[in-house]
Design a protein around this motif. Structure first.
Motif, PDB file in Angstrom:
ATOM      1  N   ASP A  31      40.466  27.045  26.189  1.00 32.80           N
ATOM      2  CA  ASP A  31      39.400  26.822  27.173  1.00 32.80           C
ATOM      3  C   ASP A  31      38.877  28.143  27.721  1.00 32.80           C
ATOM      4  O   ASP A  31      37.674  28.317  27.907  1.00 32.80           O
ATOM      5  N   ALA A  32      39.782  29.077  27.980  1.00 34.12           N
ATOM      6  CA  ALA A  32      39.367  30.382  28.499  1.00 34.12           C
ATOM      7  C   ALA A  32      38.554  31.151  27.459  1.00 34.12           C
ATOM      8  O   ALA A  32      37.535  31.758  27.789  1.00 34.12           O
ATOM      9  N   LEU A  33      38.969  31.102  26.210  1.00 31.83           N
ATOM     10  CA  LEU A  33      38.252  31.834  25.161  1.00 31.83           C
ATOM     11  C   LEU A  33      36.916  31.181  24.817  1.00 31.83           C
ATOM     12  O   LEU A  33      35.988  31.861  24.394  1.00 31.83           O
ATOM     13  N   ALA A  34      36.810  29.872  25.003  1.00 32.52           N
ATOM     14  CA  ALA A  34      35.562  29.163  24.713  1.00 32.52           C
ATOM     15  C   ALA A  34      34.542  29.320  25.837  1.00 32.52           C
ATOM     16  O   ALA A  34      33.404  28.887  25.698  1.00 32.52           O
ATOM     17  N   GLY A  35      34.944  29.917  26.942  1.00 30.71           N
ATOM     18  CA  GLY A  35      34.024  30.133  28.044  1.00 30.71           C
ATOM     19  C   GLY A  35      34.017  29.004  29.059  1.00 30.71           C
ATOM     20  O   GLY A  35      33.212  29.019  29.988  1.00 30.71           O
ATOM     21  N   LYS A  36      34.885  28.021  28.908  1.00 32.99           N
ATOM     22  CA  LYS A  36      34.950  26.920  29.876  1.00 32.99           C
ATOM     23  C   LYS A  36      35.523  27.386  31.210  1.00 32.99           C
ATOM     24  O   LYS A  36      35.265  26.788  32.240  1.00 32.99           O
ATOM     25  N   SER A  37      36.319  28.436  31.160  1.00 36.83           N
ATOM     26  CA  SER A  37      36.904  29.012  32.364  1.00 36.83           C
ATOM     27  C   SER A  37      36.842  30.529  32.235  1.00 36.83           C
ATOM     28  O   SER A  37      37.202  31.070  31.187  1.00 36.83           O
ATOM     29  N   PRO A  38      36.381  31.232  33.265  1.00 34.45           N
ATOM     30  CA  PRO A  38      36.303  32.701  33.167  1.00 34.45           C
ATOM     31  C   PRO A  38      37.660  33.389  33.276  1.00 34.45           C
ATOM     32  O   PRO A  38      37.778  34.565  32.978  1.00 34.45           O
ATOM     33  N   LEU A  39      38.696  32.626  33.689  1.00 34.34           N
ATOM     34  CA  LEU A  39      40.027  33.193  33.875  1.00 34.34           C
ATOM     35  C   LEU A  39      41.064  32.406  33.100  1.00 34.34           C
ATOM     36  O   LEU A  39      40.975  31.186  32.982  1.00 34.34           O
ATOM     37  N   LEU A  40      42.068  33.113  32.583  1.00 35.70           N
ATOM     38  CA  LEU A  40      43.246  32.475  32.006  1.00 35.70           C
ATOM     39  C   LEU A  40      44.299  32.470  33.099  1.00 35.70           C
ATOM     40  O   LEU A  40      44.672  33.523  33.619  1.00 35.70           O
ATOM     41  N   LEU A  42      48.104  31.038  34.085  1.00 30.75           N
ATOM     42  CA  LEU A  42      49.354  30.412  33.667  1.00 30.75           C
ATOM     43  C   LEU A  42      50.386  30.580  34.773  1.00 30.75           C
ATOM     44  O   LEU A  42      50.365  31.560  35.511  1.00 30.75           O
ATOM     45  N   GLU A  43      51.304  29.628  34.858  1.00 31.20           N
ATOM     46  CA  GLU A  43      52.359  29.679  35.862  1.00 31.20           C
ATOM     47  C   GLU A  43      53.707  29.779  35.163  1.00 31.20           C
ATOM     48  O   GLU A  43      53.949  29.073  34.183  1.00 31.20           O
ATOM     49  N   ASP A  44      54.585  30.661  35.658  1.00 32.23           N
ATOM     50  CA  ASP A  44      55.902  30.795  35.045  1.00 32.23           C
ATOM     51  C   ASP A  44      56.885  29.810  35.673  1.00 32.23           C
ATOM     52  O   ASP A  44      56.531  29.038  36.568  1.00 32.23           O
ATOM     53  N   GLU A  45      58.120  29.842  35.196  1.00 34.18           N
ATOM     54  CA  GLU A  45      59.136  28.895  35.656  1.00 34.18           C
ATOM     55  C   GLU A  45      59.511  29.076  37.118  1.00 34.18           C
ATOM     56  O   GLU A  45      60.025  28.160  37.741  1.00 34.18           O
ATOM     57  N   ARG A  46      59.278  30.234  37.680  1.00 29.52           N
ATOM     58  CA  ARG A  46      59.617  30.502  39.076  1.00 29.52           C
ATOM     59  C   ARG A  46      58.464  30.212  40.020  1.00 29.52           C
ATOM     60  O   ARG A  46      58.555  30.477  41.210  1.00 29.52           O
ATOM     61  N   GLY A  47      57.359  29.716  39.496  1.00 26.46           N
ATOM     62  CA  GLY A  47      56.216  29.372  40.328  1.00 26.46           C
ATOM     63  C   GLY A  47      55.218  30.494  40.534  1.00 26.46           C
ATOM     64  O   GLY A  47      54.228  30.315  41.232  1.00 26.46           O
ATOM     65  N   ARG A  48      55.451  31.649  39.912  1.00 27.84           N
ATOM     66  CA  ARG A  48      54.496  32.752  40.017  1.00 27.84           C
ATOM     67  C   ARG A  48      53.327  32.483  39.088  1.00 27.84           C
ATOM     68  O   ARG A  48      53.496  31.964  37.990  1.00 27.84           O
ATOM     69  N   LYS A  49      52.139  32.846  39.511  1.00 28.30           N
ATOM     70  CA  LYS A  49      50.943  32.595  38.726  1.00 28.30           C
ATOM     71  C   LYS A  49      50.397  33.911  38.181  1.00 28.30           C
ATOM     72  O   LYS A  49      50.323  34.906  38.912  1.00 28.30           O
ATOM     73  N   VAL A  50      49.997  33.903  36.909  1.00 27.53           N
ATOM     74  CA  VAL A  50      49.391  35.055  36.262  1.00 27.53           C
ATOM     75  C   VAL A  50      47.944  34.688  35.962  1.00 27.53           C
ATOM     76  O   VAL A  50      47.686  33.663  35.327  1.00 27.53           O
ATOM     77  N   VAL A  51      47.008  35.502  36.441  1.00 25.69           N
ATOM     78  CA  VAL A  51      45.587  35.253  36.238  1.00 25.69           C
ATOM     79  C   VAL A  51      44.981  36.471  35.549  1.00 25.69           C
ATOM     80  O   VAL A  51      45.110  37.600  36.029  1.00 25.69           O
ATOM     81  N   ILE A  52      44.324  36.230  34.402  1.00 29.17           N
ATOM     82  CA  ILE A  52      43.755  37.305  33.595  1.00 29.17           C
ATOM     83  C   ILE A  52      42.308  36.948  33.267  1.00 29.17           C
ATOM     84  O   ILE A  52      42.036  35.806  32.867  1.00 29.17           O
ATOM     85  N   PRO A  53      41.373  37.896  33.395  1.00 34.33           N
ATOM     86  CA  PRO A  53      39.996  37.611  32.982  1.00 34.33           C
ATOM     87  C   PRO A  53      39.957  37.294  31.484  1.00 34.33           C
ATOM     88  O   PRO A  53      40.536  38.007  30.664  1.00 34.33           O
ATOM     89  N   ALA A  54      39.294  36.215  31.120  1.00 40.47           N
ATOM     90  CA  ALA A  54      39.275  35.754  29.732  1.00 40.47           C
ATOM     91  C   ALA A  54      38.643  36.779  28.794  1.00 40.47           C
ATOM     92  O   ALA A  54      39.048  36.890  27.634  1.00 40.47           O
ATOM     93  N   ASP A  55      37.689  37.546  29.287  1.00 42.08           N
ATOM     94  CA  ASP A  55      37.026  38.516  28.411  1.00 42.08           C
ATOM     95  C   ASP A  55      37.882  39.750  28.144  1.00 42.08           C
ATOM     96  O   ASP A  55      37.520  40.599  27.337  1.00 42.08           O
TER      97      ASP A  55
END
Length: 75
Positions: A31-40, A42-55
Motif C-alpha cells: 500500500d505504501a509503495l502503491a501510493g495509497k499511504s505516504p508513510l510505511l 509498522l509496530e513491533d512486539e513491544r508496541g513501538r511504532k516505526v514510521v518511514i516515508p514511502a518514497d
C-alpha cells in the motif's frame, strides 16, 4: 517475525520484531509503495511504532515466522 527495512541515504537498516503476519506486513508495504499511504508504519512486539516515508524505502525483507522456544535445551 523479523522485518528488515532499508532506507535510502541511511547507513544502517532498521530491524524490528513484528507480531503481525507476513501477509499483513506485505500488504502494508505494498500500500505504501502503491501510493495509497505516504508513510510505511509498522509496530513491533513491544508496541513501538516505526514510521518511514514511502518514497525513501530501498527494500523490505520479511523473515520467516519464528516459533517461541519453551523449556531448557542445548544451545
Amino acid at each position: 517475525m523479523e522485518v528488515k527495512i532499508g532506507v535510502q541515504h541511511a547507513p544502517r537498516e532498521i530491524v524490528l520484531e513484528s507480531g503481525q503476519s507476513a501477509e499483513e506486513v506485505e500488504r502494508v508495504v505494498a500500500d505504501a509503495l502503491a501510493g495509497k499511504s505516504p508513510l510505511l508504519s509498522l509496530e513491533d512486539e513491544r508496541g513501538r511504532k516505526v514510521v518511514i516515508p514511502a518514497d525513501r524505502l530501498a527494500y523490505v525483507e520479511i523473515g520467516a515466522p519464528t516459533a517461541r522456544k519453551v523449556g531448557f535445551g542445548t544451545l
